[in-house]
Write an enzyme that holds these catalytic residues in place. Structure first.
Site: not given
Ligand code: PAF
Length: 275
Positions: A27-28, A32-33, A150, A173, A181, A183
């Protein structure tokens, strides 16, 4: 956009829906998301996102409690980006009992760089992502390259467990001044926000140096660390690594990535650039 708070509700809605492209988030949401959501459309006929602030990936004393929860604004952005289904469970739905089973990524991947400074972080990430994959059962899942380590760990997890999921990377982004960018940028004061692109610039200088033929990675890293420290940053690491496995590269190697993590007072920023 349909919003589902339960696993059973989401599963019922996705049954027979076709190829699902999934973007997990905490969230937030920022641009980029949103870029990942739009990219997801090219990887499935149904786009699903999740919002879940995953306690397992935060260490005691980190920002789990204060992590911004902006559900209404997030929903507006997801709808606007064309997301079909949002999975937004509460903790009781995701972890109805203590999550004693976990995915333990190997220490050479999860105990270095961010994993060295946030022990257990990638165990928490891998565990929740595995669980989200089991819930959503997507055919494709998208992760931003800003969280480079990750992305690598998830990719390796999917390969080793033979999960039938295509892992699709999304480009980082950036704001016009280069800041990636995140959160966590919202934690920065105005003065810190003005200072924040220094991390990107430090990493960019290393990339330029390598491209110009400088293979003394240790010296390049040391120079960047010194610059950050001189401007009141507390860097955790600046590191030139092999982009496939994040191990230390030999001087002649290609396929490199430069990664950095540093704190401006209490706000920890990360960034990276591939060479
Ligand atoms: O990148 C993130 O926002 C988090 O690490 C994820 C992949 C949603 C797992 O909680």
């Amino acid at each position: 956009m349909q919003i589902h708070h339960t696993i059973s509700g989401l599963r019922a809605a996705l049954r027979g829906a076709g190829r699902v492209a999934f973007v997990p988030t905490m969230g937030n949401l920022h641009e980029g998301h949103v870029a990942l959501m739009r990219q997801a459309r090219g990887h499935g006929n149904v786009v699903a996102a999740s919002i879940f602030v995953n306690r397992l990936q935060f260490r005691p004393g980190e920002d789990f409690e204060k992590y911004p929860r902006t559900f209404e604004a997030d929903c507006a952005k997801l709808s606007e980006a064309g997301v079909d289904h949002l999975f937004a469970p509460d903790e009781g739905e995701m972890y109805p009992e203590v999550q004693t089973y976990a995915v333990e990524p190997p220490p050479d991947q999860a105990g270095v760089l961010d994993g060295e400074f946030r022990p257990g972080h990638f165990r928490g990430v891998a565990t929740v992502v595995m669980k989200l994959f089991a819930v959503v059962q997507p055919q494709a899942a998208l992760f931003g390259k800003k969280d480079f380590q990750q992305l690598m760990i998830i990719r390796n997890m999917v390969r080793q467990f033979a999960l039938p999921i295509e892992i699709v990377p999304g480009e980082t982004v950036r704001a016009p001044d280069g800041l990636a960018l995140s959160s966590r940028n919202g934690y920065l004061t105005a003065a810190q926000r003005a200072e924040a692109p220094r991390l990107y610039r430090a990493i960019s200088r290393i990339v330029s140096g390598i491209r110009a033929g400088n293979r003394d990675f240790a010296a390049l890293e040391a120079e960047a660390l010194a610059d950050l420290r001189a401007h009141d940053w507390s860097p955790d690491y600046i590191a030139v690594r092999n982009s496939l496995d994040l191990q230390l590269p030999a001087a002649h190697e290609s396929g490199l990535v430069v990664l950095g993590a540093a704190r401006l007072e209490s706000t920890r920023l990360i960034d990276n650039l591939e060479v």
